[in-house]
Design a protein around this motif. Structure first.
Motif, PDB file in Angstrom:
ATOM      1  N   GLY A 163       1.242   8.024   7.474  1.00 57.47           N
ATOM      2  CA  GLY A 163       0.215   7.556   8.384  1.00 57.47           C
ATOM      3  C   GLY A 163      -1.173   7.870   7.876  1.00 57.47           C
ATOM      4  O   GLY A 163      -1.399   8.902   7.241  1.00 57.47           O
ATOM      5  N   ARG A 164      -2.117   6.959   8.143  1.00 57.80           N
ATOM      6  CA  ARG A 164      -3.511   7.181   7.750  1.00 57.80           C
ATOM      7  C   ARG A 164      -4.435   6.512   8.763  1.00 57.80           C
ATOM      8  O   ARG A 164      -4.096   5.484   9.352  1.00 57.80           O
ATOM      9  N   PRO A 189     -13.694  16.871   5.861  1.00 55.80           N
ATOM     10  CA  PRO A 189     -13.304  16.572   7.244  1.00 55.80           C
ATOM     11  C   PRO A 189     -13.732  15.167   7.661  1.00 55.80           C
ATOM     12  O   PRO A 189     -14.782  14.676   7.229  1.00 55.80           O
ATOM     13  N   HIS A 190     -12.873  14.545   8.488  1.00 50.73           N
ATOM     14  CA  HIS A 190     -13.128  13.229   9.079  1.00 50.73           C
ATOM     15  C   HIS A 190     -13.058  12.084   8.074  1.00 50.73           C
ATOM     16  O   HIS A 190     -13.451  10.962   8.382  1.00 50.73           O
ATOM     17  N   THR A 191     -12.561  12.369   6.869  1.00 55.33           N
ATOM     18  CA  THR A 191     -12.286  11.298   5.922  1.00 55.33           C
ATOM     19  C   THR A 191     -10.835  10.861   6.098  1.00 55.33           C
ATOM     20  O   THR A 191     -10.038  11.517   6.777  1.00 55.33           O
ATOM     21  N   VAL A 192     -10.481   9.735   5.475  1.00 59.63           N
ATOM     22  CA  VAL A 192      -9.104   9.240   5.558  1.00 59.63           C
ATOM     23  C   VAL A 192      -8.141  10.245   4.930  1.00 59.63           C
ATOM     24  O   VAL A 192      -7.074  10.547   5.478  1.00 59.63           O
ATOM     25  N   ASP A 213       8.908   3.909   4.345  1.00 57.92           N
ATOM     26  CA  ASP A 213       9.543   3.507   3.091  1.00 57.92           C
ATOM     27  C   ASP A 213      10.913   4.163   3.011  1.00 57.92           C
ATOM     28  O   ASP A 213      11.078   5.337   3.380  1.00 57.92           O
ATOM     29  N   ALA A 214      11.893   3.407   2.522  1.00 52.99           N
ATOM     30  CA  ALA A 214      13.265   3.905   2.453  1.00 52.99           C
ATOM     31  C   ALA A 214      13.750   3.982   1.018  1.00 52.99           C
ATOM     32  O   ALA A 214      13.548   3.047   0.233  1.00 52.99           O
ATOM     33  N   ASP A 245       0.819  -1.212   0.000  1.00 50.42           N
ATOM     34  CA  ASP A 245       0.000   0.000   0.000  1.00 50.42           C
ATOM     35  C   ASP A 245       0.856   1.266   0.000  1.00 50.42           C
ATOM     36  O   ASP A 245       1.942   1.299   0.555  1.00 50.42           O
ATOM     37  N   VAL A 246       0.313   2.302  -0.634  1.00 54.68           N
ATOM     38  CA  VAL A 246       0.935   3.626  -0.598  1.00 54.68           C
ATOM     39  C   VAL A 246      -0.152   4.648  -0.290  1.00 54.68           C
ATOM     40  O   VAL A 246      -1.336   4.407  -0.529  1.00 54.68           O
ATOM     41  N   ILE A 247       0.265   5.785   0.235  1.00 52.67           N
ATOM     42  CA  ILE A 247      -0.679   6.859   0.532  1.00 52.67           C
ATOM     43  C   ILE A 247      -0.616   7.891  -0.585  1.00 52.67           C
ATOM     44  O   ILE A 247       0.451   8.431  -0.895  1.00 52.67           O
TER      45      ILE A 247
END
Length: 285
Positions: free
Chosen positions: A197-198, A123-126, A214-215, A113-115
C-alpha cells in the motif's frame, strides 16, 4: 453445470456509519443483473441496537461474481438469463455491466507498478508511510476448491491501507470508502501473497491509498509472480473523541508521484460531485 461463484469485483462502497460491539448486523442481498458470464449482487448492511431497536444503514455495495465449473476451475460457465420486472431495469443493469467491464480493463492495464523501499524517507512523503505485508495462503483462507476467499484478501488489504494511513497522520484512522476492488486472477492455496500500500492523494480531511496484491504461486509451477487484486481505499483521521481531524498534506517528490496525486485528485473531485448531486436530488420535493 455444477459451479461455484467467484468474486470478481466489488464496486465502490461507502461506510456510512460505524457498527458497534453488541449490535446485530442485518445483511440482505439480491441479484440485480446477469450477463452471459457474470452476476451482479447488490448488498445492504444494517446495524440494529438490540436494546433500543434502532436500525441504521451502515454499508451498501455492489458485487460481481463469475461462475466457475466444479469440474474445471479454469472454465467459466454460462449464467441462466434473469427475468426482469421492467425493460428499464435490464437496460440500467447492462449499462452498469459495461462500465465495470471497461474499468476492470483499464485497471488491469496499469498494474505494472511495484513499491520500492525508500531509505531514510522524510515524514509525509509517499516512501515514509508505504507498507507491505507478506501472507502464506493456508486452507482456512480458501474455498473448497482451494482458492482464496475474496473477503480474506479484502481484510488484508484494509489492514495494510490502515497502516499507511496511521503512519502518515499519526492519529486514529477509519475506513471511509473503498473504490472498486478488482480481482484480476485467482490465488491458489499455498501461494505467498504480498499486499502493498502507498499514499496517492490527500485532501484536507481524507487520504487515498492504493493497495495491490501480488501472488507467488507454488514452487513447482511455471507461472511467475502476478498482480492478483488492486483497489483504492479512502481513510479519514479522527481525534480520540471520534471527530474529524485535518490530514497532513502529502509531499510528492517524483514525476510519477505527482501524476498519481493528480489522478487521485480527479477521483476525489468526481466522487464529491456525485455526492453533491445525490444530496440535491434527495432534497427535491
Amino acid at each position: 453445470e455444477p459451479c461455484v461463484a467467484v468474486l470478481a469485483r466489488v464496486e465502490r462502497t461507502d461506510f456510512l456509519s460505524p457498527m458497534c460491539i453488541g449490535e446485530v448486523a442485518n445483511v440482505s442481498a439480491e441479484i440485480t443483473y446477469t450477463s452471459k458470464h457474470s452476476v451482479e449482487v447488490q448488498v445492504t448492511v444494517l446495524s440494529e441496537n438490540i436494546l433500543t431497536g434502532a436500525k441504521k444503514v451502515t454499508n451498501k455495495a455492489t458485487l460481481w461474481y463469475v461462475p466457475l465449473s466444479l469440474k474445471n476451475v479454469n472454465k467459466v460457465v454460462d449464467v441462466p438469463a434473469m427475468q426482469y420486472a421492467h425493460k428499464e431495469q435490464e437496460d440500467e443493469g447492462r449499462k452498469r455491466y459495461e462500465e465495470q467491464k471497461l474499468d476492470r480493463l483499464e485497471t488491469k492495464q496499469r498494474n505494472g507498478d511495484v513499491i520500492v523501499p525508500v531509505m531514510a524517507p522524510e515524514p509525509h512523503t509517499v516512501g515514509y508511510s508505504q507498507s507491505s505485508l507478506i501472507h502464506l495462503v493456508g486452507p482456512s483462507d480458501c474455498t473448497l476448491l482451494g482458492f482464496v476467499h475474496g473477503g480474506v484478501t479484502m481484510k488484508l488489504m484494509d489492514e495494510v491501507a490502515g497502516i499507511v494511513a496511521a503512519r502518515h497522520c499519526k492519529t486514529n484512522i477509519v475506513t471511509a470508502s473503498v473504490d472498486a476492488i478488482n480481482f484480476h486472477e485467482k490465488i491458489k492455496k499455498g501461494s505467498v501473497i504480498t499486499i502493498s500500500g502507498r499514499m496517492t492523494f490527500t485532501s484536507n480531511k481524507s487520504m487515498e491509498i492504493e493497495v495491490f496484491v501480488d501472488a507467488d504461486p507454488f514452487v513447482d509451477e511455471p507461472q511467475e509472480r502476478y498482480r492478483a487484486v488492486s483497489a483504492f481505499f479512502t481513510y479519514v483521521s479522527l481525534s480520540k473523541e471520534g471527530k474529524p481531524l485535518p490530514v497532513p498534506q502529502l509531499l510528492v517528490e517524483s514525476e510519477e508521484e505527482k501524476r498519481r496525486f493528480e489522478e487521485g485528485k480527479g477521483r476525489y473531485l468526481q466522487t464529491k460531485a456525485k455526492r453533491q448531486a445525490q444530496l440535491q436530488q434527495a432534497a427535491q420535493p
